[in-house]
Design an enzyme around this catalytic site. Structure first.
Site, PDB file in Angstrom:
ATOM      1  N   LYS A  74       0.788  -1.164   0.065  1.00  8.59           N
ATOM      2  CA  LYS A  74       0.288   0.076   0.558  1.00  8.59           C
ATOM      3  C   LYS A  74       0.735   0.997  -0.108  1.00  8.59           C
ATOM      4  O   LYS A  74       1.659   1.788   0.805  1.00  8.59           O
ATOM      5  CB  LYS A  74      -0.360  -0.255   1.052  1.00  8.59           C
ATOM      6  CG  LYS A  74      -1.961   0.770   1.211  1.00  8.59           C
ATOM      7  CD  LYS A  74      -2.867   1.223   2.938  1.00  8.59           C
ATOM      8  CE  LYS A  74      -3.872   2.278   2.470  1.00  8.59           C
ATOM      9  NZ  LYS A  74      -5.257   2.204   3.441  1.00  8.59           N
ATOM     10  N   SER A 101      -9.764   1.730   2.655  1.00 10.07           N
ATOM     11  CA  SER A 101      -8.998   2.604   1.771  1.00 10.07           C
ATOM     12  C   SER A 101      -8.264   1.744   1.014  1.00 10.07           C
ATOM     13  O   SER A 101      -7.269   2.484   0.087  1.00 10.07           O
ATOM     14  CB  SER A 101      -8.438   3.561   2.390  1.00 10.07           C
ATOM     15  OG  SER A 101      -7.635   3.394   3.287  1.00 10.07           O
ATOM     16  N   SER A 128     -10.266  -1.048   7.382  1.00  8.49           N
ATOM     17  CA  SER A 128      -9.873  -0.555   4.879  1.00  8.49           C
ATOM     18  C   SER A 128      -9.129  -1.578   4.666  1.00  8.49           C
ATOM     19  O   SER A 128      -8.459  -2.025   3.635  1.00  8.49           O
ATOM     20  CB  SER A 128      -8.064   0.665   5.322  1.00  8.49           C
ATOM     21  OG  SER A 128      -9.384   2.157   5.436  1.00  8.49           O
TER      22      SER A 128
HETATM   23  N1  GLN Z   1     -13.040   4.143   5.772  1.00  7.58           N
HETATM   24  C1  GLN Z   1     -12.934   3.749   7.377  1.00  7.58           C
HETATM   25  C2  GLN Z   1     -12.442   5.718   6.923  1.00  7.58           C
HETATM   26  O1  GLN Z   1     -12.443   6.609   6.347  1.00  7.58           O
HETATM   27  C3  GLN Z   1     -11.263   3.613   7.926  1.00  7.58           C
HETATM   28  C4  GLN Z   1     -10.316   3.913   6.570  1.00  7.58           C
HETATM   29  C5  GLN Z   1      -9.348   3.387   7.157  1.00  7.58           C
HETATM   30  O2  GLN Z   1     -10.009   1.832   8.023  1.00  7.58           O
HETATM   31  N2  GLN Z   1      -8.054   3.760   7.128  1.00  7.58           N
HETATM   32  O3  GLN Z   1     -11.491   6.735   7.848  1.00  7.58           O
END
Ligand code: GLN
Length: 487
Positions: free
Chosen positions: A80, A155, A179
């Site tokens: 990532k 994400s 995410s």
């Molecule tokens: N969807 C969540 C957010 O927007 C979690 C994101 C994540 O786990 N990095 O913060």
């Protein structure tokens, strides 16, 4: 595509050892697949060919000398793009870091390189890991390999899509509120968030430090277990990393789960659940019964507050973590500012995207004097109650199951203008981050349009072995994991 790319890391390792293919050939096959596909998919921000091929060459040298290979040596992996890999761009999919080249390796990167895992490229993500659909990348969207009109989840959307499309066999993601698990479920693969502190965060670009954890993506539970083993362990450079021995997580995959108490989270089986997802979880319950597990109903009374708690704490922490991007130290700097203050404000206004700005503003507000007690302090207190719910739940059950998300992947753009609807996709995943417990998503079937459904499994802190065992047994009771996206 080289057929071997469709295989698991375990099978690819065997092929390398049996000299059916060399590590350089396997890595080049992954690059050929990326060349063929990634224009459509958008999973990679950049490729790291030289680094990957140098690593693969070392694997081949070891094989030629008849030396033992480290775990996962030679298996193509996507990183990532919020994790540092020395000499490569690390952008967090943000304009503010568009041209930032890492001067150092994250601890997980050192471990991967030490095990001779070829890192093929940096995977696209929502800017600074803020999002659930990967539409918040400043550079390009990622498309779901099962249906290019749909989102891959976020994400870590690039990481998940690359593994689902066989561009890479393994990937790493970060999970702050879901995410890893959410994109794994939308892309039909395995994604796992370890116990908070199990994996070092040194060299991961921080979003919300008390919630962030790095974890594996793979197409089988066994591969995910092995990748976790490679990246886990104590790190003096991360004071929150746990000083506990690393287990060989794959050792217990086939343990009998007769008598294991499987708790079904009541609150996640009701409101807003799509019919196909509900049916998939009901089928999973039947599978567990057949495997000899005992099903119990579990209530997590404070789960309904988890999204509210998360969006105070995560935004508060991000507003402070992202203060470092000021145009002075590294990253983007506005070309035309008349004085220092203007340089700060213009740099940040031009460098950050709309979602990141929204989070910084929300978090700054929650931390401001006069509001601190009403928001931040209250959210911390509520976090303790969510954690306590899990302590109670794990007195009655060994693991907990639920859908990973109430719905399957949605169309690109469907929720892009409604941040609240987007935030709600994380209802099932966020509470595990608040409590610091491990969780994963494993393929559990398909909806009527053929889109993958994920089953979430949660375990008590540091019970990763139990988690992988329960997930592996479920995986092998079905053949969902064998079906690949037709792309
Ligand atoms: N969807 C969540 C957010 O927007 C979690 C994101 C994540 O786990 N990095 O913060």
């Amino acid at each position: 595509m080289n057929e071997l790319l469709k295989k698991s890391a375990t099978e690819q390792s065997k092929a390398l050892k049996n000299k059916e293919i060399s590590a350089v050939e396997l890595t080049n096959a992954a690059f050929a697949r990326i060349d063929e596909l990634d224009e459509k998919l958008g999973a990679f921000n950049s490729l790291t060919k030289e680094i990957a091929l140098n690593t693969a060459k070392k694997v081949d040298e070891k094989i030629a000398k008849g030396e033992e290979l480290p775990l996962l040596a030679g298996i193509p992996l996507a990183l990532k793009d919020n994790m540092n890999l020395k000499g490569s761009k690390t952008t967090a999919s943000s304009k503010i870091l568009e041209n930032f080249v890492s001067p150092f390796n994250a601890t997980i990167t050192e471990k991967l390189l030490g095990n001779l895992v070829p890192i093929v490229g940096k995977a696209n993500l929502d800017e600074f890991a803020m999002g659930s659909s990967n539409e918040n990348s400043a550079f390009k969207k990622v498309h779901n390999p099962w249906d290019l009109k749909k989102v891959p989840g976020g994400s870590s959307g690039g990481s998940a899509a690359s593994v689902a499309a066989c561009e890479a066999t393994l990937a790493l993601g970060s999970d702050t509120g879901g995410s890893i698990r959410l994109p794994a479920s939308f892309c039909g693969i395995v994604g796992m968030k370890p116990t908070y502190g199990r994996v070092s965060r040194y060299g991961l670009i921080a979003f919300a430090s008390s919630l962030d954890q790095i974890g594996p993506f793979a197409r089988t539970v066994e591969d995910a277990a092995n990748l976790l083993e490679v990246i886990s362990g104590h790190d003096p450079k991360d004071s929150t990393s746990l000083n506990l021995p690393v287990e060989h997580y794959a050792a217990n995959l086939n343990n009998d789960i007769k008598g294991m108490k499987v708790g079904v989270i009541k609150e996640l089986m009701t409101e807003g659940l799509s019919e196909d997802v509900q049916k998939a979880v009901e089928r999973a319950i039947e599978d567990y019964k057949k495997l000899g597990a005992e099903i119990v109903e579990i209530s997590l009374p404070n789960l309904k507050h988890s999204i509210g708690i998360y969006y105070i704490l995560a935004t508060a922490e991000c507003s402070s973590n992202l203060a470092r991007f000021d145009g002075v130290k590294y990253g983007y700097r506005t070309p035309d500012a008349k004085n220092l203050m203007e340089m700060y404000t213009k740099t940040r206004a031009e460098g950050f995207g709309p979602e990141v700005k929204r989070r910084i503003m929300l978090g700054t507000y929650a931390l401001s004097s006069g509001y601190y007690d009403a928001y931040y302090k209250k959210a911390q207190q509520m976090r303790a109650l969510v954690t306590q719910d899990f302590v109670e739940a794990f007195k009655k059950a060994d693991i907990l199951i639920s859908p990973t998300c109430p719905n399957t992947a949605f169309e690109l753009g469907a929720k892009a203008s409604d941040p609240l609807a987007m935030y709600l996709t994380d209802i099932a995943t966020i509470s595990a981050n608040l409590a610091g417990i491990p969780g994963l998503s494993v393929p559990a079937g398909f909806d009527k349009d053929g889109m993958p459904i994920g089953l979430q499994i949660l375990a008590p802190q540091l019970q990763e072995s139990r988690l992988f065992n329960a997930a592996h047994k479920f995986e092998r009771a079905n053949d969902y994991y064998l079906k690949l996206a037709n792309i």
